[in-house]
Design a protein around this motif. Structure first.
Motif, PDB file in Angstrom:
ATOM      1  N   MET A  77       1.043  -1.305  -0.011  1.00 17.63           N
ATOM      2  CA  MET A  77      -0.046   0.150   0.000  1.00 17.63           C
ATOM      3  C   MET A  77       0.690   1.244   0.104  1.00 17.63           C
ATOM      4  SD  MET A  77      -3.224  -1.116   2.601  1.00 17.63           S
ATOM      5  CE  MET A  77      -3.959   0.441   2.623  1.00 17.63           C
ATOM      6  N   GLU A  78       2.015   1.175   0.679  1.00 15.09           N
ATOM      7  CA  GLU A  78       2.835   2.466   0.699  1.00 15.09           C
ATOM      8  C   GLU A  78       3.485   2.703  -0.812  1.00 15.09           C
ATOM      9  OE1 GLU A  78       2.997  -0.340   3.067  1.00 15.09           O
ATOM     10  OE2 GLU A  78       1.754   1.183   4.256  1.00 15.09           O
ATOM     11  N   ASP A  79       3.429   1.820  -1.718  1.00 15.06           N
ATOM     12  CA  ASP A  79       3.790   1.842  -2.850  1.00 15.06           C
ATOM     13  C   ASP A  79       3.020   3.022  -3.856  1.00 15.06           C
ATOM     14  OD1 ASP A  79       6.539   0.590  -2.832  1.00 15.06           O
ATOM     15  OD2 ASP A  79       5.026  -1.237  -3.013  1.00 15.06           O
ATOM     16  N   PHE A  80       1.812   3.055  -3.522  1.00 15.30           N
ATOM     17  CA  PHE A  80       0.781   4.048  -4.088  1.00 15.30           C
ATOM     18  C   PHE A  80       1.165   5.421  -3.704  1.00 15.30           C
ATOM     19  CE2 PHE A  80      -2.908   6.400  -5.034  1.00 15.30           C
ATOM     20  CZ  PHE A  80      -3.581   5.559  -5.960  1.00 15.30           C
ATOM     21  N   ARG A 163      -5.216   0.023  -1.657  1.00 16.63           N
ATOM     22  CA  ARG A 163      -5.178  -1.416  -1.681  1.00 16.63           C
ATOM     23  C   ARG A 163      -5.589  -1.857  -3.189  1.00 16.63           C
ATOM     24  NH1 ARG A 163      -9.602  -3.299   2.392  1.00 16.63           N
ATOM     25  NH2 ARG A 163      -9.336  -5.521   1.312  1.00 16.63           N
ATOM     26  N   SER A 164      -5.967  -1.057  -3.722  1.00 17.34           N
ATOM     27  CA  SER A 164      -6.032  -1.544  -5.251  1.00 17.34           C
ATOM     28  C   SER A 164      -4.996  -1.995  -6.163  1.00 17.34           C
ATOM     29  CB  SER A 164      -6.887  -0.318  -6.210  1.00 17.34           C
ATOM     30  OG  SER A 164      -5.963   0.543  -6.537  1.00 17.34           O
ATOM     31  N   ILE A 165      -3.752  -1.612  -5.760  1.00 20.02           N
ATOM     32  CA  ILE A 165      -2.609  -2.205  -6.624  1.00 20.02           C
ATOM     33  C   ILE A 165      -2.146  -3.393  -5.919  1.00 20.02           C
ATOM     34  CG2 ILE A 165      -2.088   0.320  -6.866  1.00 20.02           C
ATOM     35  CD1 ILE A 165       0.247  -0.134  -4.936  1.00 20.02           C
ATOM     36  N   LEU A 166      -2.594  -3.874  -4.846  1.00 17.69           N
ATOM     37  CA  LEU A 166      -2.162  -5.216  -4.469  1.00 17.69           C
ATOM     38  C   LEU A 166      -2.547  -6.415  -4.991  1.00 17.69           C
ATOM     39  CD1 LEU A 166      -2.893  -4.349  -0.497  1.00 17.69           C
ATOM     40  CD2 LEU A 166      -0.796  -3.851  -1.874  1.00 17.69           C
ATOM     41  N   HIS A 167      -1.617  -7.389  -5.131  1.00 20.37           N
ATOM     42  CA  HIS A 167      -1.951  -8.725  -5.816  1.00 20.37           C
ATOM     43  C   HIS A 167      -2.945  -9.292  -4.771  1.00 20.37           C
ATOM     44  CE1 HIS A 167      -1.337 -12.539  -7.674  1.00 20.37           C
ATOM     45  NE2 HIS A 167      -1.286 -13.196  -6.435  1.00 20.37           N
ATOM     46  N   PRO A 211      -3.898  -4.975 -11.282  1.00 19.17           N
ATOM     47  CA  PRO A 211      -3.444  -4.094 -10.155  1.00 19.17           C
ATOM     48  C   PRO A 211      -2.009  -3.321 -10.453  1.00 19.17           C
ATOM     49  CG  PRO A 211      -3.460  -6.297  -9.671  1.00 19.17           C
ATOM     50  CD  PRO A 211      -3.994  -6.152 -10.866  1.00 19.17           C
ATOM     51  N   ALA A 212      -1.017  -3.837 -10.957  1.00 22.68           N
ATOM     52  CA  ALA A 212       0.131  -3.253 -11.089  1.00 22.68           C
ATOM     53  C   ALA A 212       0.052  -2.123 -12.215  1.00 22.68           C
ATOM     54  CB  ALA A 212       1.228  -4.264 -11.729  1.00 22.68           C
ATOM     55  N   GLY A 213      -0.960  -2.296 -13.073  1.00 25.59           N
ATOM     56  CA  GLY A 213      -1.210  -1.159 -14.251  1.00 25.59           C
ATOM     57  C   GLY A 213      -1.801  -0.101 -13.457  1.00 25.59           C
ATOM     58  N   ILE A 214      -2.763  -0.317 -12.470  1.00 27.10           N
ATOM     59  CA  ILE A 214      -3.221   0.787 -11.730  1.00 27.10           C
ATOM     60  C   ILE A 214      -2.247   1.486 -11.011  1.00 27.10           C
ATOM     61  CG2 ILE A 214      -4.655   1.276  -9.587  1.00 27.10           C
ATOM     62  CD1 ILE A 214      -6.277  -1.080 -10.259  1.00 27.10           C
ATOM     63  N   TRP A 215      -1.260   0.838 -10.533  1.00 26.78           N
ATOM     64  CA  TRP A 215       0.027   1.454  -9.822  1.00 26.78           C
ATOM     65  C   TRP A 215       0.738   2.167 -10.913  1.00 26.78           C
ATOM     66  CZ3 TRP A 215       5.240  -0.590 -10.421  1.00 26.78           C
ATOM     67  CH2 TRP A 215       6.270   0.226  -9.586  1.00 26.78           C
ATOM     68  N   ARG A 216       1.113   1.708 -12.127  1.00 26.33           N
ATOM     69  CA  ARG A 216       1.896   2.555 -13.072  1.00 26.33           C
ATOM     70  C   ARG A 216       0.965   3.817 -13.562  1.00 26.33           C
ATOM     71  NH1 ARG A 216       3.116  -3.028 -14.639  1.00 26.33           N
ATOM     72  NH2 ARG A 216       1.498  -3.000 -16.020  1.00 26.33           N
ATOM     73  N   GLN A 217      -0.080   3.606 -13.569  1.00 26.89           N
ATOM     74  CA  GLN A 217      -1.060   4.944 -14.190  1.00 26.89           C
ATOM     75  C   GLN A 217      -1.169   6.109 -12.840  1.00 26.89           C
ATOM     76  OE1 GLN A 217      -5.010   3.466 -15.015  1.00 26.89           O
ATOM     77  NE2 GLN A 217      -4.582   2.688 -16.890  1.00 26.89           N
TER      78      GLN A 217
END
Length: 297
Positions: A77-80, A163-167, A211-217
């Motif tokens: 979550m801290e990566d968001f 939480r949306s970026i988590l696997h 979810p990793a795409g959400i993180w990149r966006q």
């Protein structure tokens, strides 16, 4: 399957000719992690009564091209991203996502378009309008910001985005999370019955969940930084619609458009959060239609 290949990029799209196929089309840009199929059918139909409507999956969403792994188990979550400056390089920027949409318009032979963007899509639309003013017939932002470096979110909404970026390997737990996130984002907006919502989420997950795409966006959004000066130079007729109880992007951030771009129209939607549904699509579509008719007089 309507996929357009643009050299190093492939995008899924759908064009609805509408009741007036010769009119300048509307290009709809979706928000963070959302798919083209998330646009309410009633909204697309309402807008298509005015002009053709083009929807598409942003890069890293739905059936469009991924720019990395779909899911990364080590993300936390801290990566968001947040208000602090980003660490490390980004996979791409908001300007790249704006260029994607213009390249799609080029491929389909669309000279000028009416831009409509939801949330992150509104930010992309703003960059598009600044990038190609001669091709922007109008600009409508739905539940989006006015060029601030980052968004101001309620704690509950911020936690859901993180939480949306988590696997999540268990489908049932993922669906439960997405139901809970939708309820937080919606605020006071009535939602369909839970069974209907579960079915829609299952379909979306089958179509594409990255979810990793959400993180990149999200990192592309944060990397865009301060854009209020850019907005001040937009020449196209501009409308911002924002929910009075939006927990994702503070109302005050959207309302700043009145000072940044005094000619822009700003409409506050009562008892509305950060969501588009079949229930509020009628009012939002009518507001956009009225704006278009004034903009094209």
């Amino acid at each position: 399957m309507p996929i357009v290949n643009l050299d190093s990029l492939s995008l899924w799209y759908q064009l609805t000719p509408g009741a007036r196929p010769a009119a300048e089309p509307a290009l709809l840009i979706q928000g963070l992690g959302m798919q083209a199929t998330d646009w309410p059918a009633a909204l697309v139909a309402g807008l298509a009564a005015e002009r053709p409507v083009l929807v598409f999956d942003n890069r890293d969403s739905g059936l469009s091209q991924l720019f990395g792994r779909a899911s990364v188990e080590t993300l936390t979550m801290e990566d968001f991203p947040g208000a602090a400056p980003l660490c490390g390089p980004v996979a791409y920027g908001l300007s790249d996502m704006a260029a994607d949409a213009w390249r799609l318009a080029d491929a389909l032979g669309l000279a000028r378009v009416h831009l409509v963007g939801f949330s992150m899509g509104g930010m992309i639309a703003q960059v598009m309008a600044a990038m190609r003013p001669e091709r922007t017939a109008s600009l409508a932002g739905l539940m989006t910001s006015a060029g601030q470096p980052w968004i101001e979110s309620a704690p509950e909404a911020d936690a859901m985005m993180r939480r949306s970026i988590l696997h999540e390997g268990k489908r049932g737990r993922l669906i439960d999370f997405m139901l809970a996130a939708e309820a937080v984002y919606a605020g006071p907006v009535p939602l369909p019955a839970e069974g209907t919502r579960r079915g829609a989420i299952r379909q979306a997950l089958v179509r594409g969940h990255h979810p990793a795409g959400i993180w990149r966006q999200a990192r592309a959004m944060r990397d865009a930084g301060e854009r209020r000066g850019m907005l001040a130079g937009i020449a196209a007729p501009t409308l911002l619609l924002h929910g009075a109880e939006d927990p994702v992007i503070a109302l005050s951030q959207a309302a700043e458009i009145k000072h940044i771009l005094p000619g822009a129209a700003f409409i506050e939607l009562a008892r509305t959060g950060h969501i588009l549904t079949e229930g509020n699509a009628g009012e939002i579509g009518a507001r956009i239609g009225d704006f278009w008719r004034r903009a094209t007089v």
